[in-house]
Scaffold this active site. Structure first.
Site, PDB file in Angstrom:
ATOM      1  CG  ASN A 208     170.282  18.010 -58.714  1.00  0.00           C
ATOM      2  OD1 ASN A 208     171.412  17.561 -58.772  1.00  0.00           O
ATOM      3  ND2 ASN A 208     169.225  17.361 -59.200  1.00  0.00           N
ATOM      4  CG  ASP A 276     162.215  15.257 -55.291  1.00  0.00           C
ATOM      5  OD1 ASP A 276     162.329  14.056 -55.578  1.00  0.00           O
ATOM      6  OD2 ASP A 276     162.825  15.800 -54.354  1.00  0.00           O
ATOM      7  N   PRO A 304     158.065  11.011 -61.708  1.00  0.00           N
ATOM      8  CG  PRO A 304     158.687   9.737 -63.559  1.00  0.00           C
ATOM      9  CD  PRO A 304     158.296  11.132 -63.138  1.00  0.00           C
ATOM     10  CB  ILE A 306     163.510   6.240 -61.343  1.00  0.00           C
ATOM     11  CG1 ILE A 306     163.115   7.461 -62.180  1.00  0.00           C
ATOM     12  CG2 ILE A 306     164.032   5.120 -62.230  1.00  0.00           C
ATOM     13  CD1 ILE A 306     164.279   8.202 -62.800  1.00  0.00           C
ATOM     14  CE  LYS A 338     164.451  10.111 -48.929  1.00  0.00           C
ATOM     15  NZ  LYS A 338     165.321  11.223 -49.254  1.00  0.00           N
TER      16      LYS A 338
HETATM   17  O1  C5P Z   1     163.346  11.064 -52.439  1.00  0.00           O
HETATM   18  P1  C5P Z   1     164.792  11.269 -52.651  1.00  0.00           P
HETATM   19  O2  C5P Z   1     165.083  12.041 -53.911  1.00  0.00           O
HETATM   20  O3  C5P Z   1     165.559  11.782 -51.493  1.00  0.00           O
HETATM   21  O4  C5P Z   1     165.329   9.772 -52.882  1.00  0.00           O
HETATM   22  C1  C5P Z   1     166.617   9.530 -53.230  1.00  0.00           C
HETATM   23  C2  C5P Z   1     166.734   8.198 -53.909  1.00  0.00           C
HETATM   24  O5  C5P Z   1     165.669   7.960 -54.794  1.00  0.00           O
HETATM   25  C3  C5P Z   1     167.971   8.150 -54.770  1.00  0.00           C
HETATM   26  O6  C5P Z   1     168.426   6.831 -54.816  1.00  0.00           O
HETATM   27  C4  C5P Z   1     167.454   8.618 -56.123  1.00  0.00           C
HETATM   28  O7  C5P Z   1     168.265   8.177 -57.185  1.00  0.00           O
HETATM   29  C5  C5P Z   1     166.071   7.994 -56.143  1.00  0.00           C
HETATM   30  N1  C5P Z   1     165.056   8.780 -56.886  1.00  0.00           N
HETATM   31  C6  C5P Z   1     164.563   8.295 -58.070  1.00  0.00           C
HETATM   32  N2  C5P Z   1     163.583   8.999 -58.730  1.00  0.00           N
HETATM   33  C7  C5P Z   1     163.110  10.146 -58.229  1.00  0.00           C
HETATM   34  C8  C5P Z   1     163.608  10.653 -57.023  1.00  0.00           C
HETATM   35  C9  C5P Z   1     164.598   9.944 -56.378  1.00  0.00           C
HETATM   36  O8  C5P Z   1     165.013   7.253 -58.546  1.00  0.00           O
HETATM   37  N3  C5P Z   1     162.163  10.802 -58.863  1.00  0.00           N
END
Ligand code: C5P
Length: 398
Positions: A208, A276, A304, A306, A338
């Site tokens: 990305n 994702d 996962p 995180i 979120k």
């Molecule tokens: O779900 P989304 O990607 O929009 O969520 C963003 C937040 O979740 C950010 O803080 C990102 O670092 C964290 N995140 C994560 N692991 C993932 C997806 C997102 O830690 N697999």
């Protein structure tokens, strides 16, 4: 608190150099050791003899002084210090630092060091406001260089505005903070940053547009407040800041492993743009066109989360867990949801639709969402957002 610390003080060529002598005196009073280095221009304003006399130590001036090399090589000189301070940092010195020049002793020490660097800029107001200087400042900040000042006021050249070197007490406070004596001293903070790359085959991957700029700025800002920062970063285009422990990862799975290994921490900030999905069964060999006209189908599996994993930890959960929500639509609604879904304490919401130029850009406009409410911050540089967020984190942990 500065007792026993070793400061390498680079004195550049500006009228504010006289304040550097006062700085040496104050640092010595505080128990710090000072090794002065004067640039050629710096020697036009103060003499190596004055600097050496006040420091009670040899003052260095020349890269090619073979006696000095025999006593202490320039590499060793730059590493023996706990902190490098450049005061005054002239426009020229800042340009050299930003450009990576190493054509005299001062610039070579700045390139060779593995320690943090604090600059106290001082120059004419127009020179300070010049786009080149501001560009250099942004580049230096992104490299993790700390800055104190300049102040606004009457200048020796008769003009008024920002450009005066910060006063000695302010520089002393910035030195103390840079040496880990800030409000986050003794606190360990985990920061994730950058994109992740999910392999399709050995040569292709899903990625990305995250540059890692915001996470990097945040790690630098937290470290500047004295935190011990564990920085877990995907393949970012911005280099990691100095003075933090860096763990480089590629995939989301590797990032999760590195994050769990970096815990416990007092706070964890998840600024990484984690993919994702990953490709299930990434091909061990390069996928070939087979001439059938049927392109390969990629099957994806969810990575996962995180942030959610750490936020849900029963034992050893960091006291403060902060996530980012980069959204293109219904930014606040999505970010609020979120925060609840992922179980984190704060969400930093930002609009990354292409028109904003935020993804991969130098600025950010965020809304901080906490259990107490929401604050929309004005658009500012990512470094500024990082400093504000670090200050808020310090407010909780200190
Ligand atoms: O779900 P989304 O990607 O929009 O969520 C963003 C937040 O979740 C950010 O803080 C990102 O670092 C964290 N995140 C994560 N692991 C993932 C997806 C997102 O830690 N697999």
């Amino acid at each position: 608190m500065l007792a026993g610390k070793r400061i390498l003080l680079i004195i550049g060529g500006g009228i504010a150099a006289y304040k550097a002598l006062e700085l040496i005196r104050r640092l010595r009073e505080a128990g710090a050791g000072v090794t002065p280095v004067l640039t050629r221009a710096g020697q036009q304003f103060v003499t190596p003899l004055s600097a050496a006399a006040l420091a009670g130590a040899k003052a260095y001036t020349d890269l090619f002084d073979l006696t000095d090399e025999a006593e202490m090589g320039h590499i060793q000189l730059s590493r023996a210090a706990d902190l490098l301070v450049v005061a005054p940092a002239t426009a020229d010195l800042m340009a050299k630092m930003a450009g990576g020049h190493a054509d005299d002793l001062a610039s070579t020490l700045l390139m060779a060091t593995d320690k943090r660097v604090l600059i106290a800029p001082a120059m004419n107001v127009r020179m300070w406001q010049h786009p080149a200087t501001q560009r250099n400042l942004a580049a230096l900040r992104a490299d993790g260089v700390l800055a104190v000042g300049p102040d606004e006021g009457d200048m020796a050249c008769g003009e008024y505005g920002p450009g005066r070197m910060a006063e000695v007490p302010a520089i002393m406070a910035a030195i103390a903070a840079a040496l880990g004596d800030g409000p986050l001293k003794g606190r360990r903070i985990l920061v994730t940053s950058g994109p992740t790359e999910e392999p399709i085959d050995p040569v292709r991957y899903i990625a990305n547009r995250s540059s890692g700029a915001q996470g990097t700025a945040l790690a630098a800002a937290l470290a500047a407040l004295g935190a011990e920062v564990a920085f877990v970063t995907g393949p970012a285009s911005v280099p990691p800041p100095q003075g933090v422990a860096v763990v480089r990862v590629r995939t989301a799975a590797e990032m999760l492993k590195a994050v769990l290994a970096a815990l416990p921490a007092d706070a964890a900030v998840f600024a990484a743009a984690v993919a994702d999905w990953r490709v299930t069964g990434a091909s061990p060999g390069k996928i070939k066109k087979d001439g059938s006209g049927h392109p390969p189908v990629l099957e994806l599996a969810e990575n996962p989360d995180i942030l959610a994993r750490v936020a849900a930890m029963k034992a050893g959960r960091p006291r403060l867990v902060v996530g980012f929500a980069a959204e293109t639509d219904a930014v606040l609604e999505n970010a609020r949801a979120k925060r609840m879904r992922k179980g984190c304490d704060w969400i930093v919401a930002n609009d990354v639709s292409p028109a904003t130029g935020i993804m991969g850009g130098a600025e950010n406009a965020v809304t901080l969402i906490t259990a107490e409410g929401e604050e929309a911050w004005p658009r500012m540089s990512k470094a500024e957002v990082a400093r504000c967020l670090a200050a808020r984190i310090a407010g909780v942990l200190a």
